[in-house]
Design an enzyme around this catalytic site. Structure first.
Site, PDB file in Angstrom:
ATOM      1  N   ARG A 261       0.839  -1.192   0.000  1.00 49.77           N
ATOM      2  CA  ARG A 261       0.000   0.000   0.000  1.00 49.77           C
ATOM      3  C   ARG A 261       0.878   1.248   0.000  1.00 49.77           C
ATOM      4  O   ARG A 261       1.861   1.331   0.737  1.00 49.77           O
ATOM      5  CB  ARG A 261      -0.908   0.010   1.231  1.00 49.77           C
ATOM      6  CG  ARG A 261      -1.830  -1.200   1.238  1.00 49.77           C
ATOM      7  CD  ARG A 261      -2.817  -1.177   2.380  1.00 49.77           C
ATOM      8  NE  ARG A 261      -3.651  -2.375   2.306  1.00 49.77           N
ATOM      9  CZ  ARG A 261      -4.620  -2.666   3.169  1.00 49.77           C
ATOM     10  NH1 ARG A 261      -4.877  -1.837   4.181  1.00 49.77           N
ATOM     11  NH2 ARG A 261      -5.324  -3.753   3.020  1.00 49.77           N
ATOM     12  N   ARG A 276       2.027   0.675  10.297  1.00 47.56           N
ATOM     13  CA  ARG A 276       1.666   1.192   8.973  1.00 47.56           C
ATOM     14  C   ARG A 276       2.851   1.090   8.025  1.00 47.56           C
ATOM     15  O   ARG A 276       3.709   1.963   7.988  1.00 47.56           O
ATOM     16  CB  ARG A 276       1.200   2.651   9.110  1.00 47.56           C
ATOM     17  CG  ARG A 276       0.482   3.197   7.867  1.00 47.56           C
ATOM     18  CD  ARG A 276      -0.077   4.587   8.111  1.00 47.56           C
ATOM     19  NE  ARG A 276      -1.054   4.597   9.178  1.00 47.56           N
ATOM     20  CZ  ARG A 276      -2.340   4.283   9.024  1.00 47.56           C
ATOM     21  NH1 ARG A 276      -2.792   3.963   7.832  1.00 47.56           N
ATOM     22  NH2 ARG A 276      -3.152   4.310  10.055  1.00 47.56           N
ATOM     23  N   GLU A 348      -6.663  -1.349  15.139  1.00 47.53           N
ATOM     24  CA  GLU A 348      -7.282  -2.243  14.152  1.00 47.53           C
ATOM     25  C   GLU A 348      -6.310  -3.353  13.738  1.00 47.53           C
ATOM     26  O   GLU A 348      -5.163  -3.089  13.378  1.00 47.53           O
ATOM     27  CB  GLU A 348      -7.680  -1.427  12.916  1.00 47.53           C
ATOM     28  CG  GLU A 348      -8.278  -2.298  11.829  1.00 47.53           C
ATOM     29  CD  GLU A 348      -8.524  -1.530  10.533  1.00 47.53           C
ATOM     30  OE1 GLU A 348      -8.579  -0.279  10.590  1.00 47.53           O
ATOM     31  OE2 GLU A 348      -8.636  -2.173   9.486  1.00 47.53           O
ATOM     32  N   SER A 351     -10.458  -6.370   9.666  1.00 47.77           N
ATOM     33  CA  SER A 351     -11.624  -5.645   9.174  1.00 47.77           C
ATOM     34  C   SER A 351     -12.450  -6.658   8.399  1.00 47.77           C
ATOM     35  O   SER A 351     -11.962  -7.265   7.452  1.00 47.77           O
ATOM     36  CB  SER A 351     -11.139  -4.517   8.263  1.00 47.77           C
ATOM     37  OG  SER A 351     -12.159  -3.590   8.028  1.00 47.77           O
ATOM     38  N   ARG A 390       0.867  -6.573  12.448  1.00 42.37           N
ATOM     39  CA  ARG A 390       0.248  -5.977  13.632  1.00 42.37           C
ATOM     40  C   ARG A 390       0.092  -7.008  14.744  1.00 42.37           C
ATOM     41  O   ARG A 390       0.122  -6.664  15.926  1.00 42.37           O
ATOM     42  CB  ARG A 390      -1.106  -5.351  13.275  1.00 42.37           C
ATOM     43  CG  ARG A 390      -0.926  -4.083  12.437  1.00 42.37           C
ATOM     44  CD  ARG A 390      -2.222  -3.352  12.164  1.00 42.37           C
ATOM     45  NE  ARG A 390      -1.960  -2.139  11.381  1.00 42.37           N
ATOM     46  CZ  ARG A 390      -2.871  -1.220  11.069  1.00 42.37           C
ATOM     47  NH1 ARG A 390      -4.119  -1.372  11.487  1.00 42.37           N
ATOM     48  NH2 ARG A 390      -2.552  -0.164  10.366  1.00 42.37           N
TER      49      ARG A 390
END
Length: 429
Positions: A261, A276, A348, A351, A390
């Site tokens: 990303r 991130r 988070e 999802s 994560r």
RNA sequence: GGAGAGGUGGCCGAGCGGCUGAAGGCCCCGCUCUCGAAAAGCGGUAUCCUGGCUAAAACCGGGAUCGUGGGUUCGAAUCCCACCCUCUCCGCCA
């Protein structure tokens, strides 16, 4: 993509839904283009009908040895007119399509209306956050001290926001991937797939990343190919353009892929650690379901993802995203957030979404009911099960000890060759 | 990278300017036969768009679709061009 007929007949519903999402849609442009499209189309179809009828006459006359020259000349004109109108039509169609492709999915009725993440609603909290007799360190400090994470060298190799795992850190990442895949395949009934990590434009459009979110993607120079931002893209597109058997549903796939990303617009956010990154690993869950059961499938998908956290002994909470925080393609989304002691917040880590027929319409994924005419669009769902980087971060922070070591969750030890604890022992440099 | 072959309905496969939305077969769905099943026989069975009717369907009319996009023609699955994909052989290569 929303159904063009539904939009045309329910402009107010769509407008209201978009307002709930916090956007505004230029539906008047849609109305105008769609009306124009129909008008031109009916004129074209009348002319084509005429041409088809007369062409048949011409065939008959020629066979009978008659002269059909006047009809041929007349149809030549009709054909030219049709060609002109077809140009008009494609302009209208492109306009309608562009608007439609830019419209997000309609939120499900059970989704709370809200402006932003502050309006998300808590579904539940599970597990006890660990208590520390000392100030818990951030995972990047723990990882660097143990010699299992090296962000400076990663930056040298590539640049900011890339991870370099070393030794037991690399093994921990691999152990988690295997742990997650094993549970989802052996216990939850998902079929493991290993898809391409590079996909074409059609696939990206099918799941909704394109055309609107090109800035979030890495594109290959000289190719119309993109690095996958999530396994959702290649895995959902496995059945692109297919008509599935009703009996085959629900189809469940799980896949590990790296995810790439660009994180455009996130400068200054989560600049340290594994939270991130431009590249991270994720085990994804993807389902194709009949419409009437897709919300049940969403609940089990969520439960499947939660299982991983529960087995690892990590505390987490589940929230329902409100209309304003919902992703573009989703009708409903649950986020699972894991407890991160150093920052004292839930972050988070998964999802889970139901896209209903939004992606299926774009990717043309249908199914046929036994004994029924015609086909229907499937519902697609997916969720992280889980984001691996994560998870590593959460393990390092939650299971850190006063002496700087980290206890490995019991469920993971078989995947770590029996290792019980991460220590600085093997630190080489 | 070089040479060749090919992409047709849910699947296999014929067609190679008009009678083809597409033969034939399989799958699937009805019906007949049967106590039931199998077999056999009969019939049906693509998708999308658009108009009419409708509460909505069913239904009826029209149009489009034979890898994708252009072109030739009154008319294209069929002819021409470009692109994509698959397969075979050669080269290269983890």
């Amino acid at each position: 993509m929303l159904d063009i007929k539904f939009v045309a007949q329910n402009l107010d519903v769509v407008r209201a839904a978009l307002a709930d999402r916090g956007g505004k849609a230029d539906l008047s442009a849609f109305e105008k283009s769609d009306a124009g499209r129909r008008e031109v189309l009916s004129e074209i179809e009348a002319l084509r009908h005429q041409r088809n009828v007369v062409s048949e006459e011409i065939a008959r006359m020629k066979k009978a040895g008659e002269n059909a020259e006047d009809k041929v000349l007349r149809m030549r004109e009709v054909s030219n007119r049709v060609k002109e109108l077809e140009k008009d039509l494609s302009v209208h169609e492109a306009a309608v399509r562009e608007i439609l492709m830019g419209l997000p999915n309609l939120p499900h009725a059970s989704v709370p209306v809200g402006k932003n993440e502050e309006d998300n609603t808590l579904v539940k909290r599970q597990g006890a956050a660990p208590e520390f007799a000392f100030a818990p360190a951030a995972h990047w400090d723990i990882g660097e001290a143990l010699g299992i994470l090296d962000f400076d060298r990663a930056a040298r190799i590539t640049g900011a926001r890339f991870p370099l795992y070393l030794g037991a850190g690399a093994r921990l990442e691999r152990a988690l991937i295997n742990f997650m895949l094993d549970i989802h395949t052996c216990e939850h009934g998902y079929k493991e797939v290993l898809p391409p990590f590079i996909v074409n434009r059609q696939s990206m459009t099918g799941t909704g990343q394109l055309p609107k979110f090109a800035a979030d993607l890495f594109k290959l120079e000289g190719w119309d190919y993109f690095l996958v931002p999530t396994a959702e893209v290649p895995v959902t597109n496995i059945h692109q353009g297919e008509v599935l058997d009703e009996a085959a549903l629900p189809i469940r796939y799980t896949a590990h892929t790296p995810c790439f990303r660009s994180e455009a617009g996130s400068y200054g956010k989560d600049t340290r650690g594994l939270i991130r990154q431009h590249q991270f690993n994720k085990v994804e869950l993807v389902k194709f379901s009949a419409p009437e059961t897709s919300y049940d499938e969403l609940e089990t998908l969520l439960a499947n993802a939660e299982t991983i956290l529960a087995r690892l002994g990590l505390a987490y909470q589940v929230i329902t995203l409100c209309t304003g925080d919902l992703g573009f393609s989703a009708a409903k989304t649950y986020d699972i957030e894991v407890w991160m002691p150093a920052q004292g917040v839930y972050r988070e880590i998964s999802s889970c979404s139901n896209f209903e027929d939004f992606q299926a319409r774009r990717a043309d994924i249908r199914f046929k009911r036994k004994g029924k005419k015609g086909t229907e669009l499937v519902h697609t769902l997916n969720g992280s099960g889980l984001a691996v980087g994560r998870t590593v971060a959460a393990i390092l922070e939650n299971f850190q000890q006063a002496d700087g070591t980290v206890v490995i969750p019991e469920a993971l030890r078989p995947y770590m060759g029996g290792m019980e604890r991460l220590t600085a022992a093997e630190r080489a440099s």
